[in-house]
Design a protein around this motif. Structure first.
Motif, PDB file in Angstrom:
ATOM      1  N   THR A  38      42.824  53.055  23.104  1.00 55.34           N
ATOM      2  CA  THR A  38      41.934  51.973  22.680  1.00 55.34           C
ATOM      3  C   THR A  38      41.386  51.291  23.932  1.00 55.34           C
ATOM      4  O   THR A  38      41.900  51.477  25.034  1.00 55.34           O
ATOM      5  CB  THR A  38      42.695  50.917  21.850  1.00 55.34           C
ATOM      6  N   TYR A  39      40.331  50.510  23.747  1.00 61.02           N
ATOM      7  CA  TYR A  39      39.810  49.687  24.849  1.00 61.02           C
ATOM      8  C   TYR A  39      39.524  48.317  24.275  1.00 61.02           C
ATOM      9  O   TYR A  39      39.346  48.157  23.058  1.00 61.02           O
ATOM     10  CB  TYR A  39      38.539  50.310  25.448  1.00 61.02           C
ATOM     11  N   ARG A  45      35.270  49.794  27.784  1.00 62.18           N
ATOM     12  CA  ARG A  45      34.979  51.099  27.170  1.00 62.18           C
ATOM     13  C   ARG A  45      34.432  52.076  28.212  1.00 62.18           C
ATOM     14  O   ARG A  45      34.848  53.239  28.275  1.00 62.18           O
ATOM     15  CB  ARG A  45      33.956  50.904  26.058  1.00 62.18           C
ATOM     16  N   GLU A  49      36.508  55.574  28.778  1.00 61.19           N
ATOM     17  CA  GLU A  49      35.998  56.869  28.314  1.00 61.19           C
ATOM     18  C   GLU A  49      36.169  58.005  29.330  1.00 61.19           C
ATOM     19  O   GLU A  49      36.668  59.069  28.969  1.00 61.19           O
ATOM     20  CB  GLU A  49      34.555  56.736  27.830  1.00 61.19           C
ATOM     21  N   ALA A  52      39.828  58.947  29.514  1.00 60.06           N
ATOM     22  CA  ALA A  52      40.226  59.723  28.331  1.00 60.06           C
ATOM     23  C   ALA A  52      39.826  61.182  28.516  1.00 60.06           C
ATOM     24  O   ALA A  52      40.619  62.099  28.241  1.00 60.06           O
ATOM     25  CB  ALA A  52      39.575  59.140  27.083  1.00 60.06           C
ATOM     26  N   VAL A  59      39.276  58.611  22.174  1.00 58.24           N
ATOM     27  CA  VAL A  59      39.093  57.159  22.201  1.00 58.24           C
ATOM     28  C   VAL A  59      38.897  56.710  20.759  1.00 58.24           C
ATOM     29  O   VAL A  59      37.965  57.153  20.093  1.00 58.24           O
ATOM     30  CB  VAL A  59      37.886  56.774  23.073  1.00 58.24           C
TER      31      VAL A  59
END
Ligand code: 0WD
Length: 254
Positions: A38-39, A45, A49, A52, A59
């Protein structure tokens, strides 16, 4: 193959590549875990990303633990993706920077409540949702600091919050133990992260640890990550309600 082969879990609290949660996510992914991240907000974000992508993680959305609808949304997405999970990592804390310096006694009611909500209750809030998805048992992990046990300069209300967080680890371990869900914390030594930069005189604290810890140094997010991997994996299947220090031994002298 690997220690975490076939295991899936949610990691919350990556802000950037210095985050402790990133150290744990890397270690778990390298051992074969499938990971969802999560962010918090659009600014993070953009940082989360690419990280991830580096570890093949999914995500699963924005989560601000002060807004329960965002916690529910993230768990709904995880359930949709996987149906069940095996672990969660909670690496979230917040307090007003102005009160991470000076005296604890000056803490305001507002900031006390906010600090407790984000840094303590959120772990229980996440545990409530995760329990439902841990149908084959599981492992829950949070992050704490020595300031829970002893008074550390400038840590103030966050030390009080970490003491409550450590107590919640023990209560959750009892509540969830019969479902084979283990609940543990890592008490990490000081590491220069975004959150740590809010703490007064942090560089002095790092230096103090280098001089005084048995290993004569501080620790890295990779070292915290490897202990995280142990606590998330079946290697630690007999361990719950435990606070594991990853602090170059500082707690035996501090
Ligand atoms: O020395 C250290 N860095 C230590 C950190 C020593 C011992 C323990 N810890 C703990 C922290 O208290 C925290 O619980 O480790 C955990 C992770 O912290 P971190 O890796 O040091 O810090 P950081 O990379 O900043 O990640 C913490 C993140 C937030 O980042 P920022 O800096 O933007 O506040 O926690 C998240 C956020 O991503 N976070 C939230 N997530 C959801 N909802 C919220 C929120 N309301 N508030 C903060």
């Amino acid at each position: 193959t690997g220690l975490m082969a076939g295991k899936r879990g949610l990691v919350m609290g990556i802000a950037n590549n210095r985050s402790i949660a990133w150290g744990i996510a890397k270690a778990a992914a390298a051992a074969g875990a499938e990971i969802a991240l999560t962010y918090q907000g659009d600014a993070l974000r953009k940082r989360v990303e690419p990280l991830a992508a580096e570890i093949g993680a999914k995500v699963v959305g924005h989560c601000d633990v002060t807004d329960a609808t965002t916690i529910d949304a993230v768990f709904a997405e995880v359930e949709r993706l996987w149906g069940k999970i095996d672990f969660i990592v909670h690496a979230i804390a917040f307090s007003d920077k102005d009160q991470l310096t000076g005296r604890y006694v000056d803490t305001t009611e507002d900031n006390f409540a906010k600090t407790m909500l984000i840094s303590v209750y959120s772990f229980t809030a996440v545990a409530q949702r995760a329990e439902k998805l841990m149908t084959d048992g599981g492992s829950m992990l949070t992050l704490t600091y020595y300031g829970a046990e002893k008074v550390m300069p400038h840590y103030n209300v966050m030390g009080v919050a970490k003491a409550a967080l450590e107590a919640s680890v023990r209560y959750l371990a009892v509540d969830l133990g019969s479902r084979a869900i283990r609940v543990n914390a890592i008490s990490a030594g000081p590491i220069k992260t975004l959150a740590a930069s809010g703490i007064g005189d942090f560089r002095y604290i790092l230096r103090w640890n280098e001089y005084n810890a048995p290993l004569k140094r501080t620790v890295t997010i990779e070292e915290v990550g490897d202990t995280g991997l142990f606590l998330l994996s079946d290697l630690s299947r007999g361990v719950t309600g435990e606070i594991t220090h990853v602090d170059a031994g500082y707690h035996v002298v501090g």
